[in-house]
Design a protein around this motif. Structure first.
Motif, PDB file in Angstrom:
ATOM      1  N   ILE A 365      54.069   5.597  -1.498  1.00  0.00           N
ATOM      2  CA  ILE A 365      53.362   6.738  -2.113  1.00  0.00           C
ATOM      3  C   ILE A 365      54.000   8.055  -1.667  1.00  0.00           C
ATOM      4  CG2 ILE A 365      51.149   7.973  -2.178  1.00  0.00           C
ATOM      5  CD1 ILE A 365      49.839   5.135  -1.902  1.00  0.00           C
ATOM      6  N   ALA A 366      54.400   8.131  -0.406  1.00  0.00           N
ATOM      7  CA  ALA A 366      55.086   9.337   0.083  1.00  0.00           C
ATOM      8  C   ALA A 366      56.371   9.569  -0.709  1.00  0.00           C
ATOM      9  CB  ALA A 366      55.392   9.193   1.575  1.00  0.00           C
ATOM     10  N   GLU A 367      57.072   8.476  -1.002  1.00  0.00           N
ATOM     11  CA  GLU A 367      58.308   8.576  -1.794  1.00  0.00           C
ATOM     12  C   GLU A 367      58.004   9.036  -3.223  1.00  0.00           C
ATOM     13  OE1 GLU A 367      61.121   5.368  -4.018  1.00  0.00           O
ATOM     14  OE2 GLU A 367      60.564   4.866  -1.953  1.00  0.00           O
ATOM     15  N   LEU A 368      56.991   8.437  -3.847  1.00  0.00           N
ATOM     16  CA  LEU A 368      56.642   8.779  -5.232  1.00  0.00           C
ATOM     17  C   LEU A 368      56.141  10.213  -5.360  1.00  0.00           C
ATOM     18  CD1 LEU A 368      54.796   5.466  -6.206  1.00  0.00           C
ATOM     19  CD2 LEU A 368      57.031   6.226  -7.054  1.00  0.00           C
ATOM     20  N   GLU A 369      55.378  10.659  -4.355  1.00  0.00           N
ATOM     21  CA  GLU A 369      54.795  12.003  -4.402  1.00  0.00           C
ATOM     22  C   GLU A 369      55.676  13.056  -3.724  1.00  0.00           C
ATOM     23  OE1 GLU A 369      52.125  12.852  -6.063  1.00  0.00           O
ATOM     24  OE2 GLU A 369      51.694  10.788  -6.700  1.00  0.00           O
ATOM     25  N   LYS A 370      56.849  12.586  -3.226  1.00  0.00           N
ATOM     26  CA  LYS A 370      57.802  13.493  -2.559  1.00  0.00           C
ATOM     27  C   LYS A 370      57.137  14.253  -1.395  1.00  0.00           C
ATOM     28  CE  LYS A 370      60.790  14.126  -6.591  1.00  0.00           C
ATOM     29  NZ  LYS A 370      60.240  12.961  -7.317  1.00  0.00           N
ATOM     30  N   ILE A 371      56.385  13.512  -0.596  1.00  0.00           N
ATOM     31  CA  ILE A 371      55.726  14.094   0.585  1.00  0.00           C
ATOM     32  C   ILE A 371      56.714  14.068   1.744  1.00  0.00           C
ATOM     33  CG2 ILE A 371      53.827  13.830   2.238  1.00  0.00           C
ATOM     34  CD1 ILE A 371      52.227  12.519  -0.045  1.00  0.00           C
ATOM     35  N   GLU A 372      56.954  15.235   2.330  1.00  0.00           N
ATOM     36  CA  GLU A 372      57.921  15.348   3.431  1.00  0.00           C
ATOM     37  C   GLU A 372      57.313  16.103   4.601  1.00  0.00           C
ATOM     38  OE1 GLU A 372      61.209  17.278   1.584  1.00  0.00           O
ATOM     39  OE2 GLU A 372      62.003  15.422   0.697  1.00  0.00           O
ATOM     40  N   ALA A 373      58.005  16.043   5.730  1.00  0.00           N
ATOM     41  CA  ALA A 373      57.555  16.764   6.927  1.00  0.00           C
ATOM     42  C   ALA A 373      58.514  17.910   7.202  1.00  0.00           C
ATOM     43  CB  ALA A 373      57.510  15.824   8.121  1.00  0.00           C
ATOM     44  N   THR A 374      57.975  19.085   7.397  1.00  0.00           N
ATOM     45  CA  THR A 374      58.804  20.237   7.733  1.00  0.00           C
ATOM     46  C   THR A 374      59.099  20.235   9.230  1.00  0.00           C
ATOM     47  OG1 THR A 374      56.900  21.656   8.188  1.00  0.00           O
ATOM     48  CG2 THR A 374      57.697  21.570   5.901  1.00  0.00           C
ATOM     49  N   ASP A 375      60.100  21.010   9.623  1.00  0.00           N
ATOM     50  CA  ASP A 375      60.424  21.130  11.052  1.00  0.00           C
ATOM     51  C   ASP A 375      59.228  21.704  11.817  1.00  0.00           C
ATOM     52  OD1 ASP A 375      62.944  20.138  10.625  1.00  0.00           O
ATOM     53  OD2 ASP A 375      63.894  22.123  10.451  1.00  0.00           O
ATOM     54  N   GLU A 376      58.519  22.642  11.177  1.00  0.00           N
ATOM     55  CA  GLU A 376      57.362  23.270  11.824  1.00  0.00           C
ATOM     56  C   GLU A 376      56.251  22.237  12.080  1.00  0.00           C
ATOM     57  OE1 GLU A 376      59.855  26.209   9.995  1.00  0.00           O
ATOM     58  OE2 GLU A 376      58.856  24.461   9.103  1.00  0.00           O
ATOM     59  N   GLU A 377      56.054  21.348  11.107  1.00  0.00           N
ATOM     60  CA  GLU A 377      55.025  20.303  11.266  1.00  0.00           C
ATOM     61  C   GLU A 377      55.406  19.322  12.371  1.00  0.00           C
ATOM     62  OE1 GLU A 377      53.199  20.043   6.722  1.00  0.00           O
ATOM     63  OE2 GLU A 377      55.073  19.029   7.211  1.00  0.00           O
ATOM     64  N   ALA A 378      56.699  18.992  12.448  1.00  0.00           N
ATOM     65  CA  ALA A 378      57.172  18.106  13.513  1.00  0.00           C
ATOM     66  C   ALA A 378      56.999  18.760  14.879  1.00  0.00           C
ATOM     67  CB  ALA A 378      58.636  17.732  13.285  1.00  0.00           C
ATOM     68  N   GLU A 379      57.287  20.056  14.950  1.00  0.00           N
ATOM     69  CA  GLU A 379      57.103  20.802  16.209  1.00  0.00           C
ATOM     70  C   GLU A 379      55.635  20.803  16.627  1.00  0.00           C
ATOM     71  OE1 GLU A 379      58.952  22.438  18.500  1.00  0.00           O
ATOM     72  OE2 GLU A 379      60.811  21.700  17.610  1.00  0.00           O
ATOM     73  N   ALA A 380      54.749  20.986  15.652  1.00  0.00           N
ATOM     74  CA  ALA A 380      53.311  20.991  15.944  1.00  0.00           C
ATOM     75  C   ALA A 380      52.869  19.637  16.485  1.00  0.00           C
ATOM     76  CB  ALA A 380      52.518  21.342  14.684  1.00  0.00           C
ATOM     77  N   GLN A 381      53.437  18.570  15.908  1.00  0.00           N
ATOM     78  CA  GLN A 381      53.119  17.216  16.381  1.00  0.00           C
ATOM     79  C   GLN A 381      53.613  17.013  17.811  1.00  0.00           C
ATOM     80  OE1 GLN A 381      51.354  14.919  14.972  1.00  0.00           O
ATOM     81  NE2 GLN A 381      52.062  12.880  15.539  1.00  0.00           N
ATOM     82  N   LEU A 382      54.804  17.494  18.093  1.00  0.00           N
ATOM     83  CA  LEU A 382      55.349  17.397  19.444  1.00  0.00           C
ATOM     84  C   LEU A 382      54.497  18.185  20.440  1.00  0.00           C
ATOM     85  CD1 LEU A 382      59.162  17.801  18.636  1.00  0.00           C
ATOM     86  CD2 LEU A 382      58.105  15.802  19.703  1.00  0.00           C
ATOM     87  N   LYS A 383      54.037  19.362  20.016  1.00  0.00           N
ATOM     88  CA  LYS A 383      53.177  20.191  20.873  1.00  0.00           C
ATOM     89  C   LYS A 383      51.870  19.458  21.176  1.00  0.00           C
ATOM     90  CE  LYS A 383      51.810  24.198  22.743  1.00  0.00           C
ATOM     91  NZ  LYS A 383      50.428  23.921  23.074  1.00  0.00           N
ATOM     92  N   GLU A 384      51.340  18.784  20.153  1.00  0.00           N
ATOM     93  CA  GLU A 384      50.099  18.022  20.337  1.00  0.00           C
ATOM     94  C   GLU A 384      50.305  16.896  21.356  1.00  0.00           C
ATOM     95  OE1 GLU A 384      47.406  15.314  17.423  1.00  0.00           O
ATOM     96  OE2 GLU A 384      48.041  17.239  16.580  1.00  0.00           O
ATOM     97  N   MET A 385      51.451  16.218  21.256  1.00  0.00           N
ATOM     98  CA  MET A 385      51.769  15.145  22.199  1.00  0.00           C
ATOM     99  C   MET A 385      51.941  15.693  23.611  1.00  0.00           C
ATOM    100  SD  MET A 385      54.512  13.088  19.806  1.00  0.00           S
ATOM    101  CE  MET A 385      55.028  11.925  21.071  1.00  0.00           C
ATOM    102  N   ALA A 386      52.608  16.838  23.707  1.00  0.00           N
ATOM    103  CA  ALA A 386      52.827  17.453  25.018  1.00  0.00           C
ATOM    104  C   ALA A 386      51.507  17.840  25.665  1.00  0.00           C
ATOM    105  CB  ALA A 386      53.735  18.672  24.873  1.00  0.00           C
ATOM    106  N   ASP A 387      50.593  18.411  24.872  1.00  0.00           N
ATOM    107  CA  ASP A 387      49.287  18.810  25.399  1.00  0.00           C
ATOM    108  C   ASP A 387      48.485  17.594  25.859  1.00  0.00           C
ATOM    109  OD1 ASP A 387      49.896  21.415  24.864  1.00  0.00           O
ATOM    110  OD2 ASP A 387      48.758  21.533  22.988  1.00  0.00           O
TER     111      ASP A 387
END
Length: 450
Positions: A365-387
């Motif tokens: 579904i991500a492929e069909l809907e062209k859903i992607e992750a931005t660098d900013e979203e990845a950074e936010a995820q990393l920040k969440e993991m770090a916290d």
């Protein structure tokens, strides 16, 4: 290097791979250097025999197997990349068709991620619960708070009754012989809690402090094999009876349990707000789960059994690790549950199948809907993991693959997309009938109504 890659079965490719003579001879030399200190030939000190002499003495292929082990991982990894396939398991059915100083040729089969199709994933209909909080919900929470703040007192002037805490010594016997784990001293047992074998607690009710008596029970058939279904006698001494004294529900109680409120009314209001937030969160989680259950049913395609098997093995290992953290070996737990490993794995298989299908569905579904992750979203995820782990973000970046983080972000965004596009079916609340309305309805009945 890759010589050919052909799809020979559904989800299976056959790869033909070669290793040059130069690369294989380098690997032979590596294998010799690793093994030479263990080899002693006549006329040579241990570890000093030259490669040529060892090959002459034991045969030219003495190091072929070790050399193949050295070159295999890198060669296969490069071949898979060159073939542009995505394996879901280690290669199998390896066949070495040629091996020697002039190189190696081999074939192998690789099971790849399946191509699935999925449709009608927008507008999925799923039940959504009621998130409202009623007066009874608040009452239950207040009662729970009373329980947690109750005072335990000893009673001497009456017999034990349900909900009392009985302090007992006990020892169990089957056919007159004491069994392991059937003895306890000064054990505090809440009567009616269902903590012991069915019937045990009921037979303490009605006894007084100081009583010595027998409790006769039959172990459940699903109990540990050595005791399952057997009759047992427990010798019991009742040392003490305790009961809980609940605090009064008043303003003082409210202030004692929550220093942010001054009155019982304020406490009730706060409880209602907190319960409302929790219930809304639970309802949304349940709705998401219901939507994803239906997504799984939409998956079409032939999925390799090995994907289910691998997921099942991972789930069993995770379960085993969680038990180990509590100091419980998996086999001990299974014995207590009356199961063996095969039955346990079988009980987890359906969930493993659903999880594999769901993962494939979300990716498609991500492929069909062209859903992607931005660098900013990845950074936010990393920040969440770090916290979460109380670490610096830069430290976390050293330990995780940023592409894996982006995959996680895409997965979450896709689930959010599915939920946002789903249709919630909310059951209508039954209308409350007031006493006045009920009386009026009774008056309106025909005289001959039964």
């Amino acid at each position: 290097m890759l010589k050919s890659a052909n799809k020979t079965e559904t989800n299976i490719y056959t790869l033909e791979v070669s290793v040059s003579g130069e690369d294989f001879n380098k690997a032979i030399l590596q294998a010799y250097n690793k093994q030479k200190n263990k080899i002693q030939l006549p006329g040579f000190r241990k570890g000093k025999a030259p490669l040529k002499m060892i090959e002459k003495f034991y045969g030219e292929g003495v190091f072929y197997e070790d050399a193949l082990d050295i070159v295999y991982p890198g060669v296969v990894s490069d071949a898979i990349k060159e073939a542009g396939i995505e394996p879901v398991a280690a290669p199998h059915d390896l066949d070495v068709t040629k091996i020697g100083k002039d190189g190696v040729e081999m074939t192998m089969k690789v099971t790849v991620k399946p191509e699935i199709s999925i449709a009608n994933y927008k507008g999925i209909e799923a039940d959504k619960g009621d998130a409202s909080v009623c007066a009874d919900d608040v009452k239950k929470e207040l009662a729970s708070m009373q329980e947690r703040n109750a005072r335990v007192v000893t009673v001497d002037d009456r017999k034990a009754k349900k909900n009392d805490i009985a302090v007992i010594d006990f020892e169990g016997f089957v056919d007159g012989v004491a069994f392991d784990g059937g003895k306890g001293e000064n054990y505090e047992l809440t009567l009616g809690s269902g903590q012991f074998i069915p019937g045990f607690e009921d037979q303490i009710i009605g006894h007084k402090t100081g009583d010595e008596f027998d409790v006769n029970v039959t172990f459940p058939t699903e109990y540990t094999p050595e005791l399952a279904g057997k009759e047992a006698v427990f010798k019991v001494v009742l040392h003490e009876i305790k009961m809980k004294e609940l605090p009064a529900l008043d303003d003082d109680f409210a202030k004692d349990v929550d220093d942010e409120v001054d009155t019982l009314a304020e406490l009730k209001k706060k409880i209602k707000a907190e319960l409302s937030d929790k219930k809304k969160e639970d309802v949304e989680k349940d709705f998401e789960s219901a939507v994803l259950e239906k997504v799984v049913d939409l998956v079409e395609g032939e999925i390799p059994e090995v994907m289910y098997d691998n997921k099942l093995e991972d789930d069993v290992k995770d379960y085993e690790n969680r038990l180990a953290q509590q100091g419980i070996p998996l086999d001990t737990y299974l014995q207590y549950m009356g199961m063996d490993r095969d039955k346990f794995k079988e009980s987890m298989r359906d969930n493993a199948v659903k999880q594999v299908k769901l993962q494939l569905a979300v990716e498609k579904i991500a492929e069909l809907e062209k859903i992607e992750a931005t660098d900013e979203e990845a950074e936010a995820q990393l920040k969440e993991m770090a916290d979460m782990y109380q670490l610096d973000v830069e430290q976390v970046k050293k330990w995780v693959n940023i592409e894996d983080v982006k995959k996680d972000v895409v997965g979450k965004k896709t689930v959010d997309f599915l939920v946002a596009n789903a249709k919630a079916i909310v059951a209508e609340k039954p209308k409350k009938t007031t006493k006045k309305a009920a009386a009026k309805k009774e008056e309106e009945k025909p005289a001959d109504a039964e």
